[in-house]
Design a protein around this motif. Structure first.
Motif, PDB file in Angstrom:
ATOM      1  N   GLY A 121       0.826  -1.249  -0.018  1.00 15.40           N
ATOM      2  CA  GLY A 121       0.303   0.254   0.222  1.00 15.40           C
ATOM      3  C   GLY A 121       0.834   1.593   0.175  1.00 15.40           C
ATOM      4  N   HIS A 122       2.314   0.971  -0.276  1.00 13.54           N
ATOM      5  CA  HIS A 122       3.156   2.347  -0.467  1.00 13.54           C
ATOM      6  C   HIS A 122       2.462   3.422  -1.114  1.00 13.54           C
ATOM      7  N   ALA A 123       2.907   4.966  -1.135  1.00 12.19           N
ATOM      8  CA  ALA A 123       2.995   5.763  -2.320  1.00 12.19           C
ATOM      9  C   ALA A 123       3.448   4.669  -3.569  1.00 12.19           C
ATOM     10  N   GLU A 124       2.510   5.396  -4.727  1.00 13.23           N
ATOM     11  CA  GLU A 124       3.055   4.915  -5.714  1.00 13.23           C
ATOM     12  C   GLU A 124       3.171   6.081  -7.034  1.00 13.23           C
ATOM     13  N   GLY A 125       2.801   6.969  -7.196  1.00 14.39           N
ATOM     14  CA  GLY A 125       3.588   8.150  -7.629  1.00 14.39           C
ATOM     15  C   GLY A 125       2.748   9.415  -6.853  1.00 14.39           C
ATOM     16  N   PHE A 126       3.200  10.767  -7.278  1.00 15.54           N
ATOM     17  CA  PHE A 126       3.167  12.167  -6.443  1.00 15.54           C
ATOM     18  C   PHE A 126       1.659  12.263  -5.728  1.00 15.54           C
ATOM     19  N   GLU A 127       0.821  11.932  -6.749  1.00 13.90           N
ATOM     20  CA  GLU A 127      -0.416  12.750  -5.578  1.00 13.90           C
ATOM     21  C   GLU A 127      -1.069  11.923  -4.746  1.00 13.90           C
ATOM     22  N   ASP A 128       0.143  10.366  -4.617  1.00 15.38           N
ATOM     23  CA  ASP A 128      -0.292   9.893  -3.378  1.00 15.38           C
ATOM     24  C   ASP A 128       0.460  10.270  -1.864  1.00 15.38           C
ATOM     25  N   LEU A 129       1.015  11.066  -2.264  1.00 19.49           N
ATOM     26  CA  LEU A 129       2.237  12.036  -1.025  1.00 19.49           C
ATOM     27  C   LEU A 129       0.828  13.067  -0.380  1.00 19.49           C
ATOM     28  N   GLU A 151       7.679  18.536  -9.484  1.00 22.35           N
ATOM     29  CA  GLU A 151       7.454  17.428 -10.320  1.00 22.35           C
ATOM     30  C   GLU A 151       5.620  17.283  -9.552  1.00 22.35           C
ATOM     31  N   MET A 152       6.415  17.181  -8.558  1.00 25.10           N
ATOM     32  CA  MET A 152       4.766  17.066  -7.729  1.00 25.10           C
ATOM     33  C   MET A 152       3.602  18.254  -7.871  1.00 25.10           C
ATOM     34  N   ALA A 153       4.001  19.320  -7.830  1.00 26.29           N
ATOM     35  CA  ALA A 153       3.272  20.674  -8.466  1.00 26.29           C
ATOM     36  C   ALA A 153       2.131  20.863 -10.388  1.00 26.29           C
ATOM     37  N   GLU A 154       3.582  19.429 -10.708  1.00 30.97           N
ATOM     38  CA  GLU A 154       3.034  19.132 -11.851  1.00 30.97           C
ATOM     39  C   GLU A 154       1.892  18.060 -12.253  1.00 30.97           C
ATOM     40  N   ALA A 155       1.546  18.029 -10.440  1.00 32.93           N
ATOM     41  CA  ALA A 155       0.895  16.720 -10.779  1.00 32.93           C
ATOM     42  C   ALA A 155       0.068  16.957  -9.955  1.00 32.93           C
ATOM     43  N   GLY A 156      -0.428  18.130  -9.536  1.00 36.72           N
ATOM     44  CA  GLY A 156      -1.068  18.397  -8.380  1.00 36.72           C
ATOM     45  C   GLY A 156      -1.606  18.446  -6.860  1.00 36.72           C
ATOM     46  N   VAL A 157       0.056  18.417  -6.485  1.00 38.99           N
ATOM     47  CA  VAL A 157       0.576  17.975  -5.335  1.00 38.99           C
ATOM     48  C   VAL A 157       1.220  18.977  -4.852  1.00 38.99           C
ATOM     49  N   GLU A 158       0.821  20.507  -4.404  1.00 36.73           N
ATOM     50  CA  GLU A 158       1.233  21.434  -3.704  1.00 36.73           C
ATOM     51  C   GLU A 158       1.957  21.014  -2.140  1.00 36.73           C
ATOM     52  N   PRO A 159       3.060  22.111  -2.053  1.00 38.56           N
ATOM     53  CA  PRO A 159       3.671  22.052  -0.497  1.00 38.56           C
ATOM     54  C   PRO A 159       2.292  21.714   0.468  1.00 38.56           C
ATOM     55  N   THR A 160       1.647  23.052   0.596  1.00 35.03           N
ATOM     56  CA  THR A 160       0.579  23.184   1.424  1.00 35.03           C
ATOM     57  C   THR A 160      -0.240  21.976   1.405  1.00 35.03           C
ATOM     58  N   ARG A 161      -0.512  20.576   0.988  1.00 36.82           N
ATOM     59  CA  ARG A 161      -1.103  19.649   0.720  1.00 36.82           C
ATOM     60  C   ARG A 161      -0.638  18.350   1.764  1.00 36.82           C
ATOM     61  N   LEU A 162       1.157  18.630   1.948  1.00 39.86           N
ATOM     62  CA  LEU A 162       1.692  17.550   2.446  1.00 39.86           C
ATOM     63  C   LEU A 162       1.470  17.982   3.820  1.00 39.86           C
ATOM     64  N   ALA A 163       1.585  16.750   4.912  1.00 42.65           N
ATOM     65  CA  ALA A 163       1.459  16.723   5.776  1.00 42.65           C
ATOM     66  C   ALA A 163       2.339  17.627   6.851  1.00 42.65           C
ATOM     67  N   ALA A 164       3.386  17.355   6.481  1.00 41.78           N
ATOM     68  CA  ALA A 164       4.194  17.992   6.649  1.00 41.78           C
ATOM     69  C   ALA A 164       5.342  17.983   6.166  1.00 41.78           C
ATOM     70  N   LEU A 165       6.853  18.930   5.561  1.00 42.00           N
ATOM     71  CA  LEU A 165       7.837  18.732   5.404  1.00 42.00           C
ATOM     72  C   LEU A 165       9.345  18.834   6.060  1.00 42.00           C
ATOM     73  N   ARG A 183       9.695   9.428  10.877  1.00 39.78           N
ATOM     74  CA  ARG A 183       9.135  10.462  11.359  1.00 39.78           C
ATOM     75  C   ARG A 183       8.809  11.162  10.056  1.00 39.78           C
ATOM     76  N   ALA A 184       8.659  10.198   9.116  1.00 35.81           N
ATOM     77  CA  ALA A 184       8.591  10.453   7.316  1.00 35.81           C
ATOM     78  C   ALA A 184       8.013   9.486   6.726  1.00 35.81           C
ATOM     79  N   ASP A 185       6.982  10.218   6.259  1.00 41.42           N
ATOM     80  CA  ASP A 185       6.779   8.473   5.226  1.00 41.42           C
ATOM     81  C   ASP A 185       7.036   8.572   3.661  1.00 41.42           C
ATOM     82  N   ALA A 186       8.147   9.329   2.993  1.00 45.05           N
ATOM     83  CA  ALA A 186       8.463   9.973   1.925  1.00 45.05           C
ATOM     84  C   ALA A 186       9.779  10.383   2.340  1.00 45.05           C
ATOM     85  N   GLY A 187      10.539   9.994   1.406  1.00 39.96           N
ATOM     86  CA  GLY A 187      12.106  11.452   1.528  1.00 39.96           C
ATOM     87  C   GLY A 187      12.760  11.597  -0.233  1.00 39.96           C
ATOM     88  N   VAL A 188      13.190  12.602  -0.612  1.00 41.70           N
ATOM     89  CA  VAL A 188      13.514  13.345  -1.523  1.00 41.70           C
ATOM     90  C   VAL A 188      15.663  12.281  -1.577  1.00 41.70           C
TER      91      VAL A 188
END
Length: 585
Positions: A121-129, A151-165, A183-188
């Motif tokens: 059930g892990h995230a597969e696309g940017f929209e899943d973040l 890449e996230m912005a073009e997928a429609g996921v702005e930083p404001t839609r993240l739980a935390a950075l 501490r995090a669900d995904a990493g860059v």
């Protein structure tokens, strides 16, 4: 011995007086790491350009920007993002681009890889973040965040839609620690770091999955983003061009050290595009709704709009000119048409007047007969009363009856004269609700004598309950008298009573009907086809205008005038008028 001492002194003096060339290096992982990574480059420059003394100055982002602004550096080595900012703010120019040869395929590009723990059930696309915590080294890191941000912005996921950075700081391996500790669900990560950690045994091959993975092509590592040029070696605007050329030549001939070398400078327009898309760095003004920002951000659209507006103004001016010209032409045409219609109307009125006068001329004897009857009666009443008085009789009742008879006959003659005057007088048409039976009944007496003189029966069969028609009385009388005269001309003298002229009214499907039936010579097909044409006539002395005028009058009332041949001989002229309750067709 003395000579050796002199040579040493001269060498020391030459070194002391050698030109110092300062190279600022972005120390994103600390000064020691920066010095270790780029000391081979400085050593290459010292070896090939001994007349200069090259020194490395590791600085953080703020210190590097400040030193460039004060002109304290000659060259800078920084990541692509800071280079674009320095290029826009201080005019630095790239001389070479860093090339990594740590993999089977050399690469001069960098990108980012987004990883998540490889669990069901892990995230597969940017929209899943959306709604998840994302670990990055820093919010202003190029490969460590900004590349993925686009890449996230073009997928429609702005930083404001993240739980935390979640900012971990350097080294970038701390991002892995944040994922492992929850501490995090995904990493860059920067591209190829995942492969390096796996090769070093610090990460299992199946421990992490890549989010939004895209085809890598010839690139040797897995990635989640576009690729951008690697770190540039750039000179400041005030650096000597000759020195810049010499440094460039030295860099391009440098042998790889620790898997690093320098290659020809790459095109950094893709980095500009990233900053422009995110509206950061030199394009931060685009996020401000100012006129300058709008124009700078959308100048192609403004230019297109300006061209469209200019074309529209020219088009409007041209159309306005054409409209004015056409309006003037139409005004002239309308005036000419109105003059022509006025002349036609006057001609039609004169024609109708002449037609009525012609009908009146043909009916002159009938009119004289109609007047003779009341005049003869008046004479009879007057002579009777005179003889009665001469006989010495004074019966007032008898004389009163005679006077009343004279008055009645005089009124009858006056009515005939008024009708004749009204029929021939020129006047404007006046429409009013009329009972067609009444109009026909009042018109037939004017024609009765003409028919009687030729011993042709005139039969009148009124309907008796017709709806009114909206018509001009005189014009309807003119049509009826014309049709009666034509029927009289077509009927031979002395026909049987049932084969005379029959006038009927009826309520038809199309409206109120008036029919004049004769038993004359009939209508041959060639005559019927041209019966209503102006100037067509079968009478030796006819003008061919009567029926044409009649049709014009009937059609002006919204009706129809038709002619039909009868099977047993003769013809029927039929007038159909709409009821007064209907609009004329």
């Amino acid at each position: 011995m003395r000579l050796l001492i002199v040579l040493c002194c001269l060498l020391a003096a030459a070194v002391a007086h050698a030109d110092e060339v300062r190279i600022g290096v972005l120390a994103y992982q600390g000064s020691e790491r920066a010095a270790r990574d780029f000391e081979p480059t400085a050593a290459q420059l010292r070896r090939t350009l001994p007349e200069h003394r090259f020194t490395l100055q590791p600085l953080d982002a703020a210190g590097l920007a400040a030193a460039v602004g004060r002109g304290e550096l000659d060259f800078v080595v920084t990541n692509p993002g800071y280079y674009v900012e320095l290029e826009s703010a201080h005019g630095v120019t790239r001389l070479a681009t860093l090339e990594s040869r740590e993999h089977a395929v050399p690469t001069d590009s960098v990108g980012s890889t987004v990883v998540v723990p490889n669990r069901p059930g892990h995230a597969e696309g940017f929209e899943d973040l959306a709604g998840r915590r994302v670990a990055v080294v820093a919010a202003d890191a190029f490969g460590g965040w900004r590349v993925v941000w686009r890449e996230m912005a073009e997928a429609g996921v702005e930083p404001t839609r993240l739980a935390a950075l979640v900012e971990t700081g350097f080294p970038m391996e701390r991002v892995i620690d944040a994922l492992r500790t929850g501490r995090a669900d995904a990493g860059v990560l920067r591209t190829c770091l995942l492969e390096e950690l796996i090769a070093a045994g610090r990460v299992r091959a199946d421990e992490f999955a890549v989010v939004g993975e895209r085809p890598a092509g010839a690139f040797p590592c897995r990635l989640s983003s576009r690729l951008y040029p690697d770190w540039p070696f750039a000179r400041l605007a005030g650096t000597s061009p000759d020195l810049a050329k010499a440094v460039t030549a030295s860099l391009l001939t440098m042998a790889p050290v620790d898997g690093r070398a320098w290659t020809a400078p790459q095109d950094y327009s893709s980095v500009h595009a990233l900053f422009r898309t995110l509206k950061i760095g030199p394009y931060e003004y685009l996020s401000q709704t100012t006129l300058r920002g709008l124009v700078a951000g959308y100048w192609p659209w403004f230019a297109a709009a300006a061209l469209a507006l200019a074309w529209w103004l020219v088009h409007v001016a041209r159309v306005e000119s054409l409209v004015r010209r056409r309006t003037a032409e139409l005004t002239r045409e309308i005036q000419e048409r109105e003059k022509a219609e006025q002349a036609a109307r006057l001609h039609r009125e004169q024609r109708d007047q002449f037609s009525r006068l012609g009908i009146l001329g043909e009916m002159a004897s009938n009119i004289a007969h109609e007047l003779n009857q009341p005049l003869a009666a008046i004479t009879n009443y007057a002579e009777g009363m005179t003889r009665y008085i001469d006989a010495g009789r004074t019966d007032t009742a008898f004389l009163r009856d005679g006077a009343r008879g004279i008055a009645g006959q005089a009124e009858r003659a006056a009515v005939i004269i008024r009708r004749i005057r009204g029929f021939v007088r020129r006047r404007d048409a006046r429409r009013e609700p009329l009972d067609l039976d009444v109009v026909v009944g009042e018109t037939l007496p004017l024609f009765a004598h003409a028919a009687a003189r030729r011993a042709i029966p005139l039969v009148w069969r009124p309907h008796g309950a017709l709806p009114p028609v909206n018509a001009d009385r005189i014009e309807i009388e003119q049509v009826l008298l014309n049709l009666l005269q034509n029927a009289l001309d077509a009927t031979p003298d002395g026909v049987a009573h049932e084969r005379g002229i029959v006038v009927t009214t009826a309520q038809g499907v199309a409206g109120v009907e008036l029919a004049v039936r004769d038993h004359g010579s009939g209508l041959p097909p060639e005559v019927q086809a041209r019966l209503f044409d102006p100037f067509f006539t079968t009478k030796p002395q006819g003008l061919g205008l009567g029926l044409s005028i009649c049709r014009t009058i009937v059609e002006s009332h919204g009706g129809r005038l038709t002619a039909s041949a009868e099977a047993d001989g003769g013809a029927t002229m039929r007038v159909v008028l709409p009821p007064a309750t209907e609009e004329p067709r």
